[in-house]
Motif scaffolding. Structure first.
Motif, PDB file in Angstrom:
ATOM      1  N   ASN A 142      -6.368  -8.596  -5.101  1.00 27.66           N
ATOM      2  CA  ASN A 142      -7.059  -9.754  -4.756  1.00 27.66           C
ATOM      3  C   ASN A 142      -6.722 -10.599  -3.786  1.00 27.66           C
ATOM      4  O   ASN A 142      -6.316 -10.127  -2.947  1.00 27.66           O
ATOM      5  N   GLU A 166      -1.018 -14.852  -6.584  1.00 31.74           N
ATOM      6  CA  GLU A 166       0.058 -13.741  -6.142  1.00 31.74           C
ATOM      7  C   GLU A 166       1.110 -13.423  -7.363  1.00 31.74           C
ATOM      8  O   GLU A 166       1.211 -12.486  -7.299  1.00 31.74           O
ATOM      9  N   THR A 169      -0.769 -10.526  -9.174  1.00 36.77           N
ATOM     10  CA  THR A 169      -0.677 -10.036  -8.428  1.00 36.77           C
ATOM     11  C   THR A 169       0.640  -8.522  -8.916  1.00 36.77           C
ATOM     12  O   THR A 169       0.650  -7.313  -9.064  1.00 36.77           O
ATOM     13  N   ALA A 185      -2.900  -7.496  -3.308  1.00 37.04           N
ATOM     14  CA  ALA A 185      -3.620  -9.084  -2.817  1.00 37.04           C
ATOM     15  C   ALA A 185      -2.811  -9.027  -1.587  1.00 37.04           C
ATOM     16  O   ALA A 185      -2.168  -8.193  -0.559  1.00 37.04           O
TER      17      ALA A 185
END
Length: 256
Positions: A142, A166, A169, A185
């Motif tokens: 990501n 985040e 993630t 990420a």
């Protein structure tokens, strides 16, 4: 051409320009068969041509990730078809960034940014990760942002979406990691794509003052990190946000 991603397949969203294009080209240079995806067919064709001219394998799949589950599922299905039935690596890169203050942001803009930046990767991951697990494993990367953790006076809406990405993630690493799907990420700093021969200072330069690197980064810096995270070299890396930001969020250079 390297070989760290030899015989792997990859879908990179928003890869007709800038960071996404650099990641797609880097994956192909390392041996991956890449699906380049975006809304602009002409720019997609240009990226495909660059990759194929360099000896890589790539196909373009046009997609408008508007946040609907249907659009994400449709892209996953067509990308799998172009890649021979499987996706080994997914890069959730597509996103939009409207600047502006909180008071100046209307509800329509709010909903659109969350749809593209959060809902689209959420439902695309939902469409891809279980199939990865069933096939024996995979990798999801990501794209976050440095302003998810270092506040700036404008961009609250965008930074909040990257904070969500985040967080997802880490949650996805816990959910899909035991099934063999690694989720991580990358958090870029200020990244600038410069035209050939361009020397004029970029407005983003000021945001990188006081950092160890002292200036803006290039899309290639993010692409190098993505190759590493997608490769077997990062097999023990789960749920991590890799800061590729010139030290913006981790260090301050103070001049006396």
């Amino acid at each position: 051409m390297g070989g760290r991603m030899q015989d792997k397949t990859a879908l990179v969203t928003g890869s007709t320009s800038n960071i996404g294009r650099a990641i797609a080209e880097a994956f192909a240079a390392e041996g991956a068969h890449v699906v380049v995806s975006g809304r602009n067919r002409e720019r997609g064709a240009q990226v495909i041509e660059r990759i194929r001219t360099a000896g890589g394998r790539a196909d373009f799949v046009e997609a408008d990730l508007d946040g609907s589950a249907g659009a994400s599922r449709d892209l996953a299905e067509r990308a799998r078809g172009a890649l021979g039935g499987r996706i080994d690596v997914l890069v959730n890169n597509a996103g939009i960034y409207p600047g502006g203050t909180t008071a100046a942001t209307d509800e329509e803009t709010f909903d659109q940014v969350y749809a593209v930046n959060v809902k689209a990767p959420f439902f695309l991951t939902a469409a891809v990760a279980p199939a990865m697990a069933q096939a024996g494993g995979g990798t999801i990367i990501n794209l976050g942002s440095w302003i998810a953790r270092l506040g700036i006076p404008v961009g609250a809406l965008y930074s909040s979406t990257k904070g969500a990405v985040e967080t997802l993630t880490r949650a996805w690493a816990a959910e899909f990691g035991p099934m063999g799907v690694r989720v991580n990420a990358i958090s870029p700093g200020v990244i600038v794509t410069r035209a050939v021969g361009e020397s004029k200072p970029h407005p983003g330069e000021i945001m990188m003052k006081g950092t160890p690197v002292g200036g803006v980064g290039s899309p290639d810096a993010i692409a190098h990190a993505a190759v590493w995270l997608a490769s077997d070299e990062a097999a023990f890396v789960h749920g991590t946000v890799v800061d590729v930001d010139g030290g913006r969020t981790g260090a301050a250079v103070i001049f006396v």
